[in-house]
Write a protein that holds these residues in place. Sequence first.
Motif, PDB file in Angstrom:
ATOM      1  N   GLN A  42       0.823  -1.207   0.000  1.00 10.60           N
ATOM      2  CA  GLN A  42       0.000   0.000   0.000  1.00 10.60           C
ATOM      3  C   GLN A  42       0.864   1.266   0.000  1.00 10.60           C
ATOM      4  OE1 GLN A  42      -2.654  -0.391   3.319  1.00 10.60           O
ATOM      5  NE2 GLN A  42      -3.941  -1.915   2.323  1.00 10.60           N
ATOM      6  N   GLU A  43       2.045   1.175   0.613  1.00  9.09           N
ATOM      7  CA  GLU A  43       2.908   2.341   0.687  1.00  9.09           C
ATOM      8  C   GLU A  43       3.927   2.384  -0.452  1.00  9.09           C
ATOM      9  OE1 GLU A  43       4.687   2.326   4.520  1.00  9.09           O
ATOM     10  OE2 GLU A  43       2.791   2.603   5.595  1.00  9.09           O
ATOM     11  N   ASP A  44       4.285   1.241  -0.975  1.00  2.36           N
ATOM     12  CA  ASP A  44       5.284   1.173  -2.045  1.00  2.36           C
ATOM     13  C   ASP A  44       4.645   0.654  -3.332  1.00  2.36           C
ATOM     14  OD1 ASP A  44       7.225   1.919  -0.174  1.00  2.36           O
ATOM     15  OD2 ASP A  44       7.462  -0.176   0.458  1.00  2.36           O
ATOM     16  N   SER A  45       5.189   1.088  -4.429  1.00  4.34           N
ATOM     17  CA  SER A  45       4.726   0.570  -5.717  1.00  4.34           C
ATOM     18  C   SER A  45       5.235  -0.858  -5.905  1.00  4.34           C
ATOM     19  CB  SER A  45       5.226   1.461  -6.854  1.00  4.34           C
ATOM     20  OG  SER A  45       6.640   1.479  -6.879  1.00  4.34           O
ATOM     21  N   PHE A  46       4.475  -1.617  -6.655  1.00  4.31           N
ATOM     22  CA  PHE A  46       4.850  -3.014  -6.864  1.00  4.31           C
ATOM     23  C   PHE A  46       4.475  -3.414  -8.279  1.00  4.31           C
ATOM     24  CE2 PHE A  46       3.912  -7.586  -6.685  1.00  4.31           C
ATOM     25  CZ  PHE A  46       5.144  -8.036  -6.253  1.00  4.31           C
ATOM     26  N   TYR A  47       5.251  -4.326  -8.833  1.00  2.00           N
ATOM     27  CA  TYR A  47       5.001  -4.771 -10.195  1.00  2.00           C
ATOM     28  C   TYR A  47       5.451  -6.224 -10.331  1.00  2.00           C
ATOM     29  CZ  TYR A  47      10.005  -3.821 -10.529  1.00  2.00           C
ATOM     30  OH  TYR A  47      11.350  -3.807 -10.299  1.00  2.00           O
ATOM     31  N   PHE A  48       4.906  -6.897 -11.330  1.00  2.00           N
ATOM     32  CA  PHE A  48       5.329  -8.243 -11.690  1.00  2.00           C
ATOM     33  C   PHE A  48       6.155  -8.167 -12.972  1.00  2.00           C
ATOM     34  CE2 PHE A  48       1.641  -9.339  -9.062  1.00  2.00           C
ATOM     35  CZ  PHE A  48       2.159 -10.382  -8.314  1.00  2.00           C
ATOM     36  N   ILE A  49       7.004  -9.142 -13.140  1.00  2.00           N
ATOM     37  CA  ILE A  49       7.812  -9.206 -14.346  1.00  2.00           C
ATOM     38  C   ILE A  49       7.547 -10.528 -15.072  1.00  2.00           C
ATOM     39  CG2 ILE A  49       9.629  -7.780 -13.321  1.00  2.00           C
ATOM     40  CD1 ILE A  49      11.303 -10.372 -13.050  1.00  2.00           C
ATOM     41  N   PHE A  50       7.900 -10.567 -16.349  1.00  2.00           N
ATOM     42  CA  PHE A  50       7.930 -11.831 -17.085  1.00  2.00           C
ATOM     43  C   PHE A  50       9.175 -11.833 -17.945  1.00  2.00           C
ATOM     44  CE2 PHE A  50       5.477  -8.906 -19.628  1.00  2.00           C
ATOM     45  CZ  PHE A  50       5.861  -9.144 -20.937  1.00  2.00           C
ATOM     46  N   THR A  51       9.815 -12.984 -18.026  1.00  2.00           N
ATOM     47  CA  THR A  51      11.141 -13.087 -18.645  1.00  2.00           C
ATOM     48  C   THR A  51      11.134 -13.900 -19.933  1.00  2.00           C
ATOM     49  OG1 THR A  51      11.624 -15.035 -17.274  1.00  2.00           O
ATOM     50  CG2 THR A  51      12.305 -12.887 -16.417  1.00  2.00           C
ATOM     51  N   ASN A  52       9.948 -14.242 -20.382  1.00  2.00           N
ATOM     52  CA  ASN A  52       9.835 -15.011 -21.612  1.00  2.00           C
ATOM     53  C   ASN A  52       8.772 -14.373 -22.487  1.00  2.00           C
ATOM     54  OD1 ASN A  52       9.088 -17.124 -23.554  1.00  2.00           O
ATOM     55  ND2 ASN A  52      10.400 -18.446 -22.312  1.00  2.00           N
ATOM     56  N   LEU A  53       8.965 -14.427 -23.785  1.00  2.00           N
ATOM     57  CA  LEU A  53       8.040 -13.763 -24.699  1.00  2.00           C
ATOM     58  C   LEU A  53       6.619 -14.299 -24.571  1.00  2.00           C
ATOM     59  CD1 LEU A  53       7.935 -11.652 -26.948  1.00  2.00           C
ATOM     60  CD2 LEU A  53       8.322 -13.495 -28.599  1.00  2.00           C
ATOM     61  N   THR A  54       6.480 -15.603 -24.346  1.00  2.00           N
ATOM     62  CA  THR A  54       5.143 -16.213 -24.270  1.00  2.00           C
ATOM     63  C   THR A  54       4.665 -16.421 -22.829  1.00  2.00           C
ATOM     64  OG1 THR A  54       6.134 -18.435 -24.348  1.00  2.00           O
ATOM     65  CG2 THR A  54       5.514 -17.419 -26.443  1.00  2.00           C
ATOM     66  N   GLU A  55       5.437 -15.953 -21.859  1.00  2.00           N
ATOM     67  CA  GLU A  55       5.119 -16.254 -20.460  1.00  2.00           C
ATOM     68  C   GLU A  55       3.794 -15.653 -20.013  1.00  2.00           C
ATOM     69  OE1 GLU A  55       7.024 -15.514 -16.000  1.00  2.00           O
ATOM     70  OE2 GLU A  55       8.274 -15.362 -17.792  1.00  2.00           O
ATOM     71  N   ILE A  56       3.540 -14.398 -20.372  1.00  2.00           N
ATOM     72  CA  ILE A  56       2.313 -13.740 -19.931  1.00  2.00           C
ATOM     73  C   ILE A  56       1.082 -14.404 -20.552  1.00  2.00           C
ATOM     74  CG2 ILE A  56       2.410 -11.977 -21.733  1.00  2.00           C
ATOM     75  CD1 ILE A  56       1.196 -11.507 -18.119  1.00  2.00           C
ATOM     76  N   PHE A  57       1.214 -14.813 -21.822  1.00  2.00           N
ATOM     77  CA  PHE A  57       0.103 -15.511 -22.477  1.00  2.00           C
ATOM     78  C   PHE A  57      -0.173 -16.857 -21.810  1.00  2.00           C
ATOM     79  CE2 PHE A  57      -1.051 -18.811 -25.596  1.00  2.00           C
ATOM     80  CZ  PHE A  57      -2.332 -18.376 -25.913  1.00  2.00           C
ATOM     81  N   LEU A  58       0.883 -17.631 -21.540  1.00  2.00           N
ATOM     82  CA  LEU A  58       0.713 -18.931 -20.896  1.00  2.00           C
ATOM     83  C   LEU A  58       0.195 -18.789 -19.470  1.00  2.00           C
ATOM     84  CD1 LEU A  58       3.938 -20.768 -22.162  1.00  2.00           C
ATOM     85  CD2 LEU A  58       1.585 -21.019 -22.991  1.00  2.00           C
ATOM     86  N   THR A  59       0.540 -17.693 -18.808  1.00  2.00           N
ATOM     87  CA  THR A  59       0.024 -17.442 -17.461  1.00  2.00           C
ATOM     88  C   THR A  59      -1.472 -17.195 -17.503  1.00  2.00           C
ATOM     89  OG1 THR A  59       2.140 -16.497 -16.776  1.00  2.00           O
ATOM     90  CG2 THR A  59       0.215 -15.968 -15.441  1.00  2.00           C
ATOM     91  N   TYR A  60      -1.897 -16.332 -18.412  1.00  4.81           N
ATOM     92  CA  TYR A  60      -3.337 -16.107 -18.591  1.00  4.81           C
ATOM     93  C   TYR A  60      -4.053 -17.420 -18.909  1.00  4.81           C
ATOM     94  CZ  TYR A  60      -3.110 -10.978 -18.674  1.00  4.81           C
ATOM     95  OH  TYR A  60      -2.963  -9.650 -18.347  1.00  4.81           O
ATOM     96  N   LEU A  61      -3.466 -18.198 -19.801  1.00  2.00           N
ATOM     97  CA  LEU A  61      -4.101 -19.437 -20.238  1.00  2.00           C
ATOM     98  C   LEU A  61      -4.230 -20.439 -19.089  1.00  2.00           C
ATOM     99  CD1 LEU A  61      -5.261 -20.923 -22.687  1.00  2.00           C
ATOM    100  CD2 LEU A  61      -2.970 -21.844 -23.109  1.00  2.00           C
ATOM    101  N   SER A  62      -3.177 -20.603 -18.291  1.00  2.00           N
ATOM    102  CA  SER A  62      -3.228 -21.550 -17.173  1.00  2.00           C
ATOM    103  C   SER A  62      -4.255 -21.123 -16.130  1.00  2.00           C
ATOM    104  CB  SER A  62      -1.851 -21.683 -16.531  1.00  2.00           C
ATOM    105  OG  SER A  62      -1.426 -20.457 -15.974  1.00  2.00           O
ATOM    106  N   LEU A  63      -4.347 -19.822 -15.871  1.00  2.00           N
ATOM    107  CA  LEU A  63      -5.334 -19.322 -14.915  1.00  2.00           C
ATOM    108  C   LEU A  63      -6.749 -19.519 -15.442  1.00  2.00           C
ATOM    109  CD1 LEU A  63      -5.797 -17.883 -12.222  1.00  2.00           C
ATOM    110  CD2 LEU A  63      -5.620 -15.709 -13.436  1.00  2.00           C
ATOM    111  N   ASN A  64      -6.961 -19.259 -16.730  1.00  2.00           N
ATOM    112  CA  ASN A  64      -8.285 -19.456 -17.332  1.00  2.00           C
ATOM    113  C   ASN A  64      -8.696 -20.925 -17.300  1.00  2.00           C
ATOM    114  OD1 ASN A  64      -8.277 -16.736 -17.927  1.00  2.00           O
ATOM    115  ND2 ASN A  64      -7.513 -17.023 -20.000  1.00  2.00           N
ATOM    116  N   ILE A  65      -7.764 -21.818 -17.612  1.00  2.00           N
ATOM    117  CA  ILE A  65      -8.064 -23.254 -17.584  1.00  2.00           C
ATOM    118  C   ILE A  65      -8.372 -23.712 -16.160  1.00  2.00           C
ATOM    119  CG2 ILE A  65      -7.059 -25.548 -17.925  1.00  2.00           C
ATOM    120  CD1 ILE A  65      -5.562 -24.432 -20.320  1.00  2.00           C
TER     121      ILE A  65
END
Length: 250
Positions: A48-71
């Motif tokens: 709440q006091e500090d900014s925070f972010y997530f990273i991804f280190t692979n070109l398809t990682e964010i897509f596969l993350t969305y897909l695994s969560l949706n499944i």
Amino acid sequence: MNFLNHIEEIKTRFCLILISFTSLMAVTLYYQRTLLYLTVKPSLYLFQEDSFYFIFTNLTEIFLTYLSLNIFVSLNITTLFLLVQSFFFFTPIWYSKEYRTVKSRVIRIIWFWIISFLVTYYILVPFSWKFFFNFQNLSNDNIIKFFDIYFEARISEYVDFFIMIQTICTFSLIVLLFFFLLLTKNKNLISNVKESRKYIFFLFFFVSALISPPEVLVQLLLGIFICTLFEILLIDFLLKKNYKKTIMKS
């Protein structure tokens, strides 16, 4: 109803289940960013006091993350729908007493799934995240104040962590339900619950220690919650049993 009618009904229900899964996948894909935000939301209070972010280190990682969560979400809801469809499919072959018994068990399984989700979402995941995140605060130690550790979370690892905790918690509570049903089916076991209660509670606290983060308060709260849930089920069973005896006597 002959054999061909049964096959036709199975096909119809299978198509309904397939359509449900496909529809859920389409909806979750459309709202994938909202779904991902809801997954991360329980842990955001730490920042709440500090900014925070997530990273991804692979070109398809964010897509596969969305897909695994949706499944994962679609499979969970479809599994409950499959349970309900199976119940309605076998309904014609049951007597009224069997129907009421199976119906109550199906309802309990659904409630246990909902409870396991709420426990994971509001308790296990935030406390786990807080526990592991505290390891980056080593810079506050006077001994190693010159040495800093910063945490950059990969979104795929967080989602995998969330799915793992949710799966373990759901499986544990379902096992608790089947354990209770086993007790209710055996009169000798149910009569010995009072004597063996301390061993049962020890087993519950042991399971809670396995599925929760290594923090004593969280393990204690989860163990108390499971024991309380078991006691509620036991009281409900004994009240129904006494009620049936009263009805039979009258």
